[in-house]
Design a protein around this motif. Structure first.
Motif, PDB file in Angstrom:
ATOM      1  N   VAL A 136      -4.108 -26.617  -1.397  1.00  0.00           N
ATOM      2  CA  VAL A 136      -4.350 -26.558  -2.699  1.00  0.00           C
ATOM      3  C   VAL A 136      -2.959 -26.965  -3.228  1.00  0.00           C
ATOM      4  O   VAL A 136      -1.861 -26.535  -2.545  1.00  0.00           O
ATOM      5  CB  VAL A 136      -4.455 -24.855  -3.170  1.00  0.00           C
ATOM      6  N   VAL A 137      -2.968 -27.585  -4.127  1.00  0.00           N
ATOM      7  CA  VAL A 137      -1.804 -28.381  -5.019  1.00  0.00           C
ATOM      8  C   VAL A 137      -1.802 -27.613  -6.368  1.00  0.00           C
ATOM      9  O   VAL A 137      -2.686 -28.025  -6.957  1.00  0.00           O
ATOM     10  CB  VAL A 137      -2.013 -29.816  -4.930  1.00  0.00           C
ATOM     11  N   MET A 138      -0.698 -27.201  -6.644  1.00  0.00           N
ATOM     12  CA  MET A 138      -0.579 -26.708  -8.123  1.00  0.00           C
ATOM     13  C   MET A 138       0.847 -27.367  -8.718  1.00  0.00           C
ATOM     14  O   MET A 138       1.578 -27.007  -8.281  1.00  0.00           O
ATOM     15  CB  MET A 138      -0.343 -25.187  -7.953  1.00  0.00           C
ATOM     16  N   ILE A 139       0.328 -28.102 -10.053  1.00  0.00           N
ATOM     17  CA  ILE A 139       1.244 -28.704 -10.773  1.00  0.00           C
ATOM     18  C   ILE A 139       1.369 -27.858 -11.905  1.00  0.00           C
ATOM     19  O   ILE A 139       0.362 -27.631 -12.710  1.00  0.00           O
ATOM     20  CB  ILE A 139       0.966 -30.262 -10.901  1.00  0.00           C
ATOM     21  N   ASN A 140       2.812 -27.556 -12.393  1.00  0.00           N
ATOM     22  CA  ASN A 140       2.841 -26.938 -13.681  1.00  0.00           C
ATOM     23  C   ASN A 140       1.904 -25.673 -13.916  1.00  0.00           C
ATOM     24  O   ASN A 140       1.578 -25.481 -14.982  1.00  0.00           O
ATOM     25  CB  ASN A 140       2.619 -27.609 -14.849  1.00  0.00           C
ATOM     26  N   PRO A 141       2.067 -24.648 -12.771  1.00  0.00           N
ATOM     27  CA  PRO A 141       1.231 -23.581 -12.938  1.00  0.00           C
ATOM     28  C   PRO A 141       1.613 -22.534 -14.085  1.00  0.00           C
ATOM     29  O   PRO A 141       2.918 -22.624 -14.248  1.00  0.00           O
ATOM     30  CB  PRO A 141       1.336 -22.783 -11.502  1.00  0.00           C
ATOM     31  N   GLU A 142       0.824 -21.877 -14.508  1.00  0.00           N
ATOM     32  CA  GLU A 142       1.087 -20.777 -15.593  1.00  0.00           C
ATOM     33  C   GLU A 142       0.213 -19.507 -15.224  1.00  0.00           C
ATOM     34  O   GLU A 142      -0.987 -19.610 -15.202  1.00  0.00           O
ATOM     35  CB  GLU A 142       0.658 -21.559 -17.012  1.00  0.00           C
ATOM     36  N   VAL A 143       0.915 -18.682 -14.993  1.00  0.00           N
ATOM     37  CA  VAL A 143       0.424 -17.351 -14.834  1.00  0.00           C
ATOM     38  C   VAL A 143      -0.094 -16.735 -16.083  1.00  0.00           C
ATOM     39  O   VAL A 143       0.210 -16.860 -17.125  1.00  0.00           O
ATOM     40  CB  VAL A 143       1.265 -16.150 -14.194  1.00  0.00           C
ATOM     41  N   LEU A 144      -1.643 -16.553 -16.058  1.00  0.00           N
ATOM     42  CA  LEU A 144      -2.269 -15.861 -17.407  1.00  0.00           C
ATOM     43  C   LEU A 144      -2.347 -14.463 -17.408  1.00  0.00           C
ATOM     44  O   LEU A 144      -2.457 -13.927 -18.483  1.00  0.00           O
ATOM     45  CB  LEU A 144      -3.625 -16.658 -17.452  1.00  0.00           C
ATOM     46  N   TRP A 145      -2.352 -14.018 -16.195  1.00  0.00           N
ATOM     47  CA  TRP A 145      -2.617 -12.436 -16.029  1.00  0.00           C
ATOM     48  C   TRP A 145      -2.475 -12.016 -14.602  1.00  0.00           C
ATOM     49  O   TRP A 145      -2.572 -12.786 -13.634  1.00  0.00           O
ATOM     50  CB  TRP A 145      -4.044 -12.452 -16.232  1.00  0.00           C
ATOM     51  N   ARG A 146      -1.863 -10.909 -14.355  1.00  0.00           N
ATOM     52  CA  ARG A 146      -1.564 -10.020 -13.277  1.00  0.00           C
ATOM     53  C   ARG A 146      -2.317  -8.822 -13.124  1.00  0.00           C
ATOM     54  O   ARG A 146      -2.186  -8.143 -14.226  1.00  0.00           O
ATOM     55  CB  ARG A 146      -0.094  -9.912 -12.838  1.00  0.00           C
ATOM     56  N   SER A 147      -2.865  -8.383 -12.147  1.00  0.00           N
ATOM     57  CA  SER A 147      -3.532  -7.050 -12.227  1.00  0.00           C
ATOM     58  C   SER A 147      -2.455  -5.903 -12.123  1.00  0.00           C
ATOM     59  O   SER A 147      -1.318  -6.030 -11.926  1.00  0.00           O
ATOM     60  CB  SER A 147      -4.432  -6.981 -11.262  1.00  0.00           C
ATOM     61  N   ASP A 148      -2.942  -4.691 -12.669  1.00  0.00           N
ATOM     62  CA  ASP A 148      -2.346  -3.530 -12.754  1.00  0.00           C
ATOM     63  C   ASP A 148      -2.164  -2.962 -11.369  1.00  0.00           C
ATOM     64  O   ASP A 148      -1.409  -2.169 -10.885  1.00  0.00           O
ATOM     65  CB  ASP A 148      -2.807  -2.770 -13.530  1.00  0.00           C
ATOM     66  N   ASP A 149      -3.218  -3.589 -10.616  1.00  0.00           N
ATOM     67  CA  ASP A 149      -3.000  -2.828  -9.024  1.00  0.00           C
ATOM     68  C   ASP A 149      -2.200  -3.469  -8.114  1.00  0.00           C
ATOM     69  O   ASP A 149      -1.990  -4.767  -8.314  1.00  0.00           O
ATOM     70  CB  ASP A 149      -4.647  -3.040  -8.339  1.00  0.00           C
ATOM     71  N   ILE A 150      -1.432  -2.681  -7.638  1.00  0.00           N
ATOM     72  CA  ILE A 150      -0.241  -3.311  -7.002  1.00  0.00           C
ATOM     73  C   ILE A 150      -0.320  -3.127  -5.387  1.00  0.00           C
ATOM     74  O   ILE A 150      -0.981  -1.942  -5.222  1.00  0.00           O
ATOM     75  CB  ILE A 150       1.244  -3.276  -7.328  1.00  0.00           C
ATOM     76  N   ALA A 151       0.096  -3.992  -4.469  1.00  0.00           N
ATOM     77  CA  ALA A 151       0.022  -3.448  -2.886  1.00  0.00           C
ATOM     78  C   ALA A 151       1.287  -4.114  -2.236  1.00  0.00           C
ATOM     79  O   ALA A 151       1.837  -5.139  -2.670  1.00  0.00           O
ATOM     80  CB  ALA A 151      -1.145  -3.943  -2.397  1.00  0.00           C
ATOM     81  N   PRO A 152       2.040  -3.390  -1.505  1.00  0.00           N
ATOM     82  CA  PRO A 152       3.102  -3.847  -0.606  1.00  0.00           C
ATOM     83  C   PRO A 152       2.553  -4.744   0.778  1.00  0.00           C
ATOM     84  O   PRO A 152       1.347  -4.462   1.055  1.00  0.00           O
ATOM     85  CB  PRO A 152       3.994  -2.593  -0.060  1.00  0.00           C
ATOM     86  N   ALA A 153       3.108  -5.549   1.064  1.00  0.00           N
ATOM     87  CA  ALA A 153       2.852  -6.393   2.113  1.00  0.00           C
ATOM     88  C   ALA A 153       3.981  -7.242   2.680  1.00  0.00           C
ATOM     89  O   ALA A 153       4.952  -7.653   1.922  1.00  0.00           O
ATOM     90  CB  ALA A 153       1.732  -7.387   1.964  1.00  0.00           C
ATOM     91  N   GLU A 154       3.986  -7.545   4.105  1.00  0.00           N
ATOM     92  CA  GLU A 154       5.152  -8.358   4.549  1.00  0.00           C
ATOM     93  C   GLU A 154       5.008  -9.685   4.068  1.00  0.00           C
ATOM     94  O   GLU A 154       3.986 -10.429   3.893  1.00  0.00           O
ATOM     95  CB  GLU A 154       4.974  -8.319   6.383  1.00  0.00           C
ATOM     96  N   GLU A 155       6.224 -10.297   3.809  1.00  0.00           N
ATOM     97  CA  GLU A 155       6.353 -11.711   3.145  1.00  0.00           C
ATOM     98  C   GLU A 155       7.599 -12.357   4.058  1.00  0.00           C
ATOM     99  O   GLU A 155       8.553 -11.633   4.437  1.00  0.00           O
ATOM    100  CB  GLU A 155       6.609 -11.955   1.993  1.00  0.00           C
TER     101      GLU A 155
END
Length: 169
Positions: free
Chosen positions: A72-91
């Motif tokens: 997947v290629v994303m050029i000039n991405p813009e976040v429109l919405w993020r959920s209120d549900d959150i979760a921790p994970a290793e990165e």
């Protein structure tokens, strides 16, 4: 196509917000090289500032390690919405090799972007894809994983990373 050197923290380019990609800019070679570099690293995402290009573009493929490639290629991405549900994970991050951190992020994200053909796309992602997008999007805003921690936690993580790199140098 060629492999690009991956910029390593604390290079200041990783802390710099990226400029939008202009409508007439040709990214074909950069995108091909970024994908080749990501797969060779081997990573699941790579943002342009990680290869020293301060433009708002990233590539990702969250499927390739378990199945066929699905870049997947994303050029000039813009976040429109993020959920209120959150979760921790290793990165982990290709620009901070050898260090994995637990980061809490929204579990879903809606984003608008241009694909490699410069066609407008909009989609909601969840799970690992949502996490990967948010990680790469952070890079476009000049943020790295250390920026998700309190100043004390950050200081400890940076010291751990730096001492680890001195030991392997």
């Amino acid at each position: 196509m060629s492999l690009l050197p991956i910029v390593q923290w604390p290079d200041p380019r990783l802390s710099t917000a990226c400029a939008p990609v202009g409508a007439a800019e040709d990214l074909g070679t950069l995108i091909d090289d970024m994908l080749e570099t990501m797969y060779a690293a081997p990573g699941r995402g790579l943002a342009a500032p990680q290869v020293g290009v301060l433009k708002r573009v990233f590539v990702m493929d969250v499927d390739w390690k378990e199945g066929p490639r699905n870049p997947v290629v994303m050029i000039n991405p813009e976040v429109l919405w993020r959920s209120d549900d959150i979760a921790p994970a290793e990165e982990a991050c290709l620009s901070i090799p050898g260090l994995s951190t637990r980061i809490t992020r929204p579990t879903k994200i809606r984003i608008r972007w241009q694909d490699a053909d410069r066609a407008e796309q909009e989609q909601t992602f969840d799970g690992f894809a949502a996490r990967c997008i948010q990680h790469e999007y952070d890079h476009l805003d000049g943020r790295v994983t250390f920026d998700h921690f309190s100043s004390e936690e950050r200081r400890l993580l940076e010291a751990q990373y730096l001492s680890q790199n001195e030991a392997t140098a």
